[in-house]
Design a protein around this motif. Sequence first.
Motif, PDB file in Angstrom:
ATOM      1  N   GLU A 100      44.355  38.419  36.956  1.00 50.17           N
ATOM      2  CA  GLU A 100      44.110  37.605  38.407  1.00 50.17           C
ATOM      3  C   GLU A 100      43.247  38.608  39.133  1.00 50.17           C
ATOM      4  OE1 GLU A 100      46.277  35.538  41.998  1.00 50.17           O
ATOM      5  OE2 GLU A 100      47.533  35.995  40.014  1.00 50.17           O
ATOM      6  N   ARG A 101      42.149  37.976  39.943  1.00 53.67           N
ATOM      7  CA  ARG A 101      41.479  39.138  40.891  1.00 53.67           C
ATOM      8  C   ARG A 101      42.303  39.371  42.185  1.00 53.67           C
ATOM      9  NH1 ARG A 101      37.125  41.577  41.163  1.00 53.67           N
ATOM     10  NH2 ARG A 101      36.298  40.615  39.327  1.00 53.67           N
ATOM     11  N   VAL A 102      42.448  40.464  42.754  1.00 51.89           N
ATOM     12  CA  VAL A 102      43.044  40.978  43.910  1.00 51.89           C
ATOM     13  C   VAL A 102      42.087  41.418  44.824  1.00 51.89           C
ATOM     14  CG1 VAL A 102      45.286  42.094  44.759  1.00 51.89           C
ATOM     15  CG2 VAL A 102      45.184  41.135  42.494  1.00 51.89           C
ATOM     16  N   SER A 103      42.383  41.179  45.946  1.00 50.28           N
ATOM     17  CA  SER A 103      41.520  41.927  47.161  1.00 50.28           C
ATOM     18  C   SER A 103      42.183  43.143  47.430  1.00 50.28           C
ATOM     19  CB  SER A 103      41.109  40.866  48.272  1.00 50.28           C
ATOM     20  OG  SER A 103      42.317  40.641  48.877  1.00 50.28           O
ATOM     21  N   ALA A 104      41.637  44.087  48.277  1.00 51.81           N
ATOM     22  CA  ALA A 104      41.964  45.355  48.716  1.00 51.81           C
ATOM     23  C   ALA A 104      43.010  44.707  49.686  1.00 51.81           C
ATOM     24  CB  ALA A 104      40.907  46.108  49.210  1.00 51.81           C
ATOM     25  N   VAL A 222      54.004  45.875  47.015  1.00 51.18           N
ATOM     26  CA  VAL A 222      53.329  46.823  46.612  1.00 51.18           C
ATOM     27  C   VAL A 222      51.927  46.228  46.829  1.00 51.18           C
ATOM     28  CG1 VAL A 222      52.423  47.972  44.435  1.00 51.18           C
ATOM     29  CG2 VAL A 222      54.824  47.576  44.878  1.00 51.18           C
ATOM     30  N   ALA A 223      51.143  46.770  47.528  1.00 44.83           N
ATOM     31  CA  ALA A 223      49.555  46.389  47.851  1.00 44.83           C
ATOM     32  C   ALA A 223      48.606  46.877  46.893  1.00 44.83           C
ATOM     33  CB  ALA A 223      49.228  46.355  49.006  1.00 44.83           C
ATOM     34  N   ALA A 224      47.395  46.336  46.474  1.00 46.08           N
ATOM     35  CA  ALA A 224      46.256  46.804  45.881  1.00 46.08           C
ATOM     36  C   ALA A 224      45.538  47.809  46.596  1.00 46.08           C
ATOM     37  CB  ALA A 224      45.319  45.659  45.218  1.00 46.08           C
ATOM     38  N   PRO A 225      45.218  49.022  46.136  1.00 49.05           N
ATOM     39  CA  PRO A 225      44.760  50.136  46.996  1.00 49.05           C
ATOM     40  C   PRO A 225      43.080  49.874  47.189  1.00 49.05           C
ATOM     41  CG  PRO A 225      45.000  50.781  44.773  1.00 49.05           C
ATOM     42  CD  PRO A 225      45.792  49.622  45.077  1.00 49.05           C
ATOM     43  N   ARG A 226      42.520  48.920  46.490  1.00 51.93           N
ATOM     44  CA  ARG A 226      41.157  48.422  46.074  1.00 51.93           C
ATOM     45  C   ARG A 226      41.226  46.951  45.450  1.00 51.93           C
ATOM     46  NH1 ARG A 226      38.013  53.302  43.443  1.00 51.93           N
ATOM     47  NH2 ARG A 226      39.574  54.372  44.768  1.00 51.93           N
ATOM     48  N   SER A 227      40.004  46.339  45.547  1.00 54.41           N
ATOM     49  CA  SER A 227      39.874  45.081  44.868  1.00 54.41           C
ATOM     50  C   SER A 227      39.562  45.295  43.352  1.00 54.41           C
ATOM     51  CB  SER A 227      38.731  44.400  45.471  1.00 54.41           C
ATOM     52  OG  SER A 227      37.465  45.171  45.218  1.00 54.41           O
ATOM     53  N   GLY A 228      40.135  44.346  42.700  1.00 56.26           N
ATOM     54  CA  GLY A 228      40.050  44.441  41.067  1.00 56.26           C
ATOM     55  C   GLY A 228      40.820  43.374  40.440  1.00 56.26           C
ATOM     56  N   LEU A 229      40.959  43.393  38.815  1.00 56.39           N
ATOM     57  CA  LEU A 229      41.834  42.520  38.346  1.00 56.39           C
ATOM     58  C   LEU A 229      42.825  43.016  38.051  1.00 56.39           C
ATOM     59  CD1 LEU A 229      39.070  41.296  35.602  1.00 56.39           C
ATOM     60  CD2 LEU A 229      39.707  40.084  37.710  1.00 56.39           C
ATOM     61  N   TYR A 230      44.089  42.453  38.174  1.00 54.83           N
ATOM     62  CA  TYR A 230      45.443  43.114  38.201  1.00 54.83           C
ATOM     63  C   TYR A 230      45.844  42.909  36.591  1.00 54.83           C
ATOM     64  CZ  TYR A 230      50.298  43.874  38.224  1.00 54.83           C
ATOM     65  OH  TYR A 230      51.593  44.546  38.073  1.00 54.83           O
ATOM     66  N   SER A 231      46.343  44.020  35.966  1.00 51.55           N
ATOM     67  CA  SER A 231      47.093  43.961  34.879  1.00 51.55           C
ATOM     68  C   SER A 231      48.405  44.649  34.788  1.00 51.55           C
ATOM     69  CB  SER A 231      46.151  44.715  33.832  1.00 51.55           C
ATOM     70  OG  SER A 231      46.817  44.500  32.455  1.00 51.55           O
ATOM     71  N   ALA A 232      49.397  43.914  34.068  1.00 52.64           N
ATOM     72  CA  ALA A 232      50.526  44.459  34.390  1.00 52.64           C
ATOM     73  C   ALA A 232      51.009  45.449  33.219  1.00 52.64           C
ATOM     74  CB  ALA A 232      51.567  43.241  34.100  1.00 52.64           C
ATOM     75  N   VAL A 233      50.066  45.920  32.351  1.00 50.31           N
ATOM     76  CA  VAL A 233      50.301  46.715  31.447  1.00 50.31           C
ATOM     77  C   VAL A 233      49.384  47.906  31.601  1.00 50.31           C
ATOM     78  CG1 VAL A 233      50.195  47.341  28.770  1.00 50.31           C
ATOM     79  CG2 VAL A 233      50.928  45.020  29.654  1.00 50.31           C
ATOM     80  N   ALA A 234      49.966  49.257  31.697  1.00 47.43           N
ATOM     81  CA  ALA A 234      49.294  50.327  31.857  1.00 47.43           C
ATOM     82  C   ALA A 234      49.791  51.391  30.473  1.00 47.43           C
ATOM     83  CB  ALA A 234      49.797  51.228  32.973  1.00 47.43           C
ATOM     84  N   ASP A 235      48.719  51.533  29.754  1.00 44.55           N
ATOM     85  CA  ASP A 235      49.333  51.961  28.311  1.00 44.55           C
ATOM     86  C   ASP A 235      48.969  53.496  28.179  1.00 44.55           C
ATOM     87  OD1 ASP A 235      46.358  52.054  28.426  1.00 44.55           O
ATOM     88  OD2 ASP A 235      46.158  50.345  26.721  1.00 44.55           O
ATOM     89  N   GLY A 236      48.479  54.076  29.033  1.00 50.52           N
ATOM     90  CA  GLY A 236      48.143  55.441  28.953  1.00 50.52           C
ATOM     91  C   GLY A 236      46.871  56.034  28.585  1.00 50.52           C
ATOM     92  N   LEU A 269      44.781  48.275  37.881  1.00 48.19           N
ATOM     93  CA  LEU A 269      43.690  47.488  38.439  1.00 48.19           C
ATOM     94  C   LEU A 269      42.507  47.859  37.381  1.00 48.19           C
ATOM     95  CD1 LEU A 269      43.922  47.834  42.459  1.00 48.19           C
ATOM     96  CD2 LEU A 269      44.576  46.033  41.038  1.00 48.19           C
ATOM     97  N   VAL A 270      41.726  46.918  37.166  1.00 46.84           N
ATOM     98  CA  VAL A 270      40.433  47.065  36.351  1.00 46.84           C
ATOM     99  C   VAL A 270      39.532  46.784  37.604  1.00 46.84           C
ATOM    100  CG1 VAL A 270      39.071  45.877  34.584  1.00 46.84           C
ATOM    101  CG2 VAL A 270      41.637  45.934  34.159  1.00 46.84           C
ATOM    102  N   LEU A 271      38.734  47.851  37.685  1.00 47.40           N
ATOM    103  CA  LEU A 271      37.561  47.860  38.627  1.00 47.40           C
ATOM    104  C   LEU A 271      36.053  47.516  37.964  1.00 47.40           C
ATOM    105  CD1 LEU A 271      38.721  51.195  40.182  1.00 47.40           C
ATOM    106  CD2 LEU A 271      39.571  48.980  40.863  1.00 47.40           C
ATOM    107  N   GLY A 272      35.303  47.130  38.720  1.00 48.44           N
ATOM    108  CA  GLY A 272      33.901  46.824  38.552  1.00 48.44           C
ATOM    109  C   GLY A 272      34.047  45.594  37.421  1.00 48.44           C
ATOM    110  N   ASP A 273      32.548  45.397  37.225  1.00 52.54           N
ATOM    111  CA  ASP A 273      32.640  43.995  36.418  1.00 52.54           C
ATOM    112  C   ASP A 273      32.186  44.253  34.816  1.00 52.54           C
ATOM    113  OD1 ASP A 273      33.038  42.570  38.795  1.00 52.54           O
ATOM    114  OD2 ASP A 273      30.938  42.971  39.416  1.00 52.54           O
TER     115      ASP A 273
END
Length: 429
Positions: A100-104, A222-236, A269-273
């Motif tokens: 889902e896209r999240v704004s800053a 918890v707020a998004a520091p910048r706009s992007g696509l949110y993902s619940a998984v950070a794999d390192g 957050l996944v940034l860019g397009d």
Amino acid sequence: MKEKNTPKIASVPGGEGGAPPAGKRGSPGIRLLTALIFLAVAGYFGIQIYSALADPMICAVAYRYQTEDTLSVTGFVVRDEETLGDSGGGLLRLTRSEGERVSAGGTVAQIYADQASLDRQTEIDRLRTQLDQLNYAAEAASAGGAALQLDGLISEALLSVRRSVAADRLDTAADAAAELEALTLRREYTYTDAAELKAQAEELKSQLSALTAQSAGRSRTVAAPRSGLYSAVADGYESVLTPDMLDTLTPSALAAVRPAEGAGDLGKLVLGDAWYFAASLSAADAERLSVGSAQTLRFAKGVDRDLRVTVQSVSAAENGRCVAVFRGTAYLAQLTLLRAQTADVVFSAISGIRVPQQAIRVDESGAPGVYCVVGAEARFKPVRLLWSSDDGYALVEAEGTGAAILRPGDQVILSAGGLTDGAVVSYAG
């Protein structure tokens, strides 16, 4: 002296031994005719048996088929990503769905002090959803087609759940299931009269007010520091594989990639397009790729469609291996969970009618074609050869007109003696 009476033997016409008259034994002409008929019948069946054994007619079914020229590669999906830090204790509750896209400054999660606070918020959300369904039912009560419209939406939601589960996308299946539940509640409320709906709505508002007052100050956002696509998984891999390093990535460096420790437990957050796929392949296969060319990429899992990409770079050979980097800009929201992947690079695809190569012949003019069983006759149908394989099959395109057009399902003759257009054949299955 008396003479003895000796019995007399009556003579039988035709001679001694009782043989029948010559005229009754059959003339030589009849015997010859019988023999000729016997030989003709025996010869006919003999020829048929010999023909069947020496050159039997064998047929195969023509059918539509597609073949592809593909190259299988393995690698990693790379994105411009930023992890969201540690929750700092407490119970985490995500408020965004995967991709889902999240704004800053937008909320991505809530952190609750204890289980009671989390349970209270869950109940608040349930009551709000129920109140929305009641309001919808009250507004649609005057619409005669509301029930029918909801039935259609429920059917679509059921299909959406089924498609998500079949594609192994449990994240989207959960969203579809929640939508289905909401629609079912709306459908149930259509049987309730307006006065009862209003009373239930007032009761829900009272409960919501009490719970909201109790939950005040028991959570933090918890707020998004910048706009992007949110993902619940950070794999390192977010800080290990970045777009900036791809153009200089070597095969040995790609093989040595390992995830970093301490990935953010709030997701990322996944940034860019844009997204990238860095794949290892042999130097010989890499020669088929040219920088800047458009290609089709097909992931083995996680995505149910082909993806259009551009070859961004191909590294220098190292021990017979290269790294190819593909860049894509479509369907980024569906790729947030992908990392290590096997994929096929689809160079080309050819569609046609598949027939055995043995069935392809040429007519008197030298035009290629196949003989097909039409009724009890063999009919020549012109074709154009598109592709042939090493296993004895070919893809062709029909070149005829009218009844001479080769179609999927036709019985194509592989082997038979004396084939000509219009010849009577014994095979009809």
